[in-house]
Write a protein that holds these residues in place. Structure first.
Motif, short mmCIF file in Angstrom:
data_model
loop_
_atom_site.label_atom_id
_atom_site.label_comp_id
_atom_site.label_asym_id
_atom_site.label_seq_id
_atom_site.Cartn_x
_atom_site.Cartn_y
_atom_site.Cartn_z
N PRO A 104 -9.61 -12.90 3.51
CA PRO A 104 -9.58 -11.66 4.30
C PRO A 104 -10.66 -11.62 5.38
O PRO A 104 -11.81 -11.98 5.12
CB PRO A 104 -9.83 -10.57 3.26
N THR A 113 -10.20 -6.35 5.56
CA THR A 113 -10.84 -5.66 4.43
C THR A 113 -10.98 -4.18 4.73
O THR A 113 -10.67 -3.34 3.87
CB THR A 113 -12.21 -6.29 4.13
N ARG A 142 -7.49 -2.54 4.44
CA ARG A 142 -7.10 -2.36 3.02
C ARG A 142 -7.88 -1.22 2.38
O ARG A 142 -7.33 -0.47 1.58
CB ARG A 142 -7.34 -3.64 2.24
N GLU A 143 -9.15 -1.10 2.70
CA GLU A 143 -9.96 -0.02 2.13
C GLU A 143 -9.44 1.34 2.58
O GLU A 143 -9.40 2.29 1.78
CB GLU A 143 -11.43 -0.19 2.53
#
Length: 178
Positions: free
Chosen positions: A57, A62, A65-66
């Motif tokens: 990633p 990242t 996705r968070e």
């Protein structure tokens, strides 16, 4: 008062000259008038996602996705291109998996004649595979109309909020397992 429902508004077109930014802004501004929602506008143009799925990633992936994980409900703003939705939107959806599970997804579509409805039907299949609940009511906009009508936003947000709060409670009392 209950904590606000965290809703990510995913603006799915990255095409130059797109209407997506204006449609996303209109929807987010309209939805912001409603109490009980914490809106997070996530425009794919600004997400800096990789063009291909990386072996590891990237920092941008990242962060994406968070933000998807933090949300408790989603509204996907999509155009209809050739009777479906844009490729960058599919790529972005595929960058997350577990993050989508057991959460509701609503749609704001736009285009001409069909108002983006073909794109929504394809997205329903994609989100079904991701273990989400898709909303029956959709905001479907015709770009030839002089102004967008707020009427359908209320119906979508009513449904999304009900499912969002119900699924929030369900996930807290019993973790979802796919």
């Amino acid at each position: 008062m209950a904590e606000p429902l965290r809703v990510a508004v995913l603006i799915g077109s990255t095409r130059e000259g797109r209407a997506g930014a204006a449609v996303g802004h209109w929807f987010t501004t309209t939805a912001a008038r409603r109490a009980g929602l914490d809106l997070d506008a996530l425009d794919l143009v600004d997400a800096d996602l990789p063009a291909a799925y990386p072996a590891a990633p990237t920092p941008a992936l990242t962060r994406f996705r968070e933000r998807i994980a933090r949300a408790e409900a989603y509204v996907v703003v999509t155009p209809e291109y050739n009777r479906s939705f844009p490729g960058p939107l599919k790529q972005a959806i595929d960058f997350a998996y577990d993050e989508w599970h057991a959460k509701p997804v609503g749609f704001v579509s736009y285009g001409y004649r069909a108002r983006g409805r073909h794109a929504v039907e394809h997205l329903r299949d994609v989100f079904l595979e991701l273990h989400t609940v898709t909303m029956r009511d959709v905001v479907a906009l015709d770009l030839l109309e002089p102004a967008f009508d707020d009427e359908y936003v209320t119906a979508l947000l009513d449904e999304l909020t009900w499912w969002g709060l119900a699924l929030r409670d369900a996930r807290r009392s019993r973790p979802y397992c796919a």
